[in-house]
Design an enzyme around this catalytic site. Structure first.
Site, PDB file in Angstrom:
ATOM      1  CG  ASP A 169      -2.066   1.061   0.939  1.00 29.32           C
ATOM      2  OD1 ASP A 169      -1.577   2.024   0.739  1.00 29.32           O
ATOM      3  OD2 ASP A 169      -3.259   0.573   1.415  1.00 29.32           O
ATOM      4  CG  HIS A 200      -4.748   2.483  -1.139  1.00 32.72           C
ATOM      5  ND1 HIS A 200      -5.226   2.221   0.227  1.00 32.72           N
ATOM      6  CD2 HIS A 200      -5.893   3.237  -1.827  1.00 32.72           C
ATOM      7  CE1 HIS A 200      -6.241   3.042   0.456  1.00 32.72           C
ATOM      8  NE2 HIS A 200      -6.988   3.613  -0.747  1.00 32.72           N
TER       9      HIS A 200
END
Length: 231
Positions: A169, A200
């Site tokens: 992420d 993400h």
């Protein structure tokens, strides 16, 4: 499938998208918390999918105090800039209180007589906050941006919380991720999964970082989790 108005209890009312399961009978309520792009088509499709599985899905407009009715996408830099401006300009405590009326009162807002209520968060910190601060029966957090700032509340989580965390992420450094995992380790109410090699929003259908296999795994776990805890 419709939009309704919900009293905020403080300074007005806000809209929410509602998707009801077939049959019209009692159903577990699920408050689906929007991403930073508003209650857009992605969120509406997600609510419809949950309704098809038997959930009463409600997605409240969290930006209503700033700009009601936001529906943008993740396709252009201009939209990203607008989304971040809205998110950064939001009062997080008021955002939290906006998510509470749908969760407290799925029956009261006259959609259907809900039996139990859970929350699904697609984005930042709200599911973690709700698990620690509210009486919702179960909570699911996707991605976990900003959770390292809430680790002091980890011991207050007394209701089931499922966390889906992307290993790569871009908004969650490895150090922050490990801080969060260490904080919830040993809490029997928390289950955390880290998805290797994904970024993400890996579960956002059609998104730039969509990973079908990881999304299918995470979404399957979410469905099983809500089935277990909400009935």
């Amino acid at each position: 499938m419709t939009d309704i108005s919900i009293p905020a209890g403080d300074d007005g009312s806000f809209s929410a998208y509602v998707a009801k399961p077939a049959g019209g009978g009692p159903a577990p309520g699920l408050v689906v918390i929007q991403e930073i792009f508003g209650v857009n088509q992605v969120m509406r499709d997600l609510c419809d999918a949950f309704a098809a599985q038997g959930w009463l899905a409600v997605c409240p407009d969290l930006f209503w105090r700033q700009e009601p009715g936001v529906q943008i996408t993740d396709k252009t830099q201009e939209e990203w800039n607008r989304a971040f401006a809205l998110m950064n300009g939001m009062d997080q405590d008021k955002r939290w209180t906006t998510s509470r009326p749908p969760c407290r009162g799925c029956a009261r807002i006259r959609i259907a007589p809900a039996k139990r209520v859970g929350r699904l968060l697609l984005g930042r910190r709200l599911a973690f906050m709700m698990a620690a601060r509210s009486d919702s029966d179960a909570n699911v957090s996707y991605y976990g941006v900003g959770l390292d700032g809430l680790v002091g509340e980890a011991a207050s989580i007394t209701k089931p919380l499922l966390m889906h965390i992307a290993e790569k992420d871009q908004f969650v450094p490895a150090e922050a991720r490990e801080k969060v995992l260490a904080a919830v380790k040993g809490n029997p109410n928390v289950t955390a999964h880290v998805y290797p090699g994904v970024d993400h929003a890996f579960a956002r259908a059609g998104g730039a970082h969509f990973e079908p296999e990881a999304a299918e795994l995470a979404n399957g776990r979410t469905a099983a989790f809500f089935k277990q805890h909400l009935g």
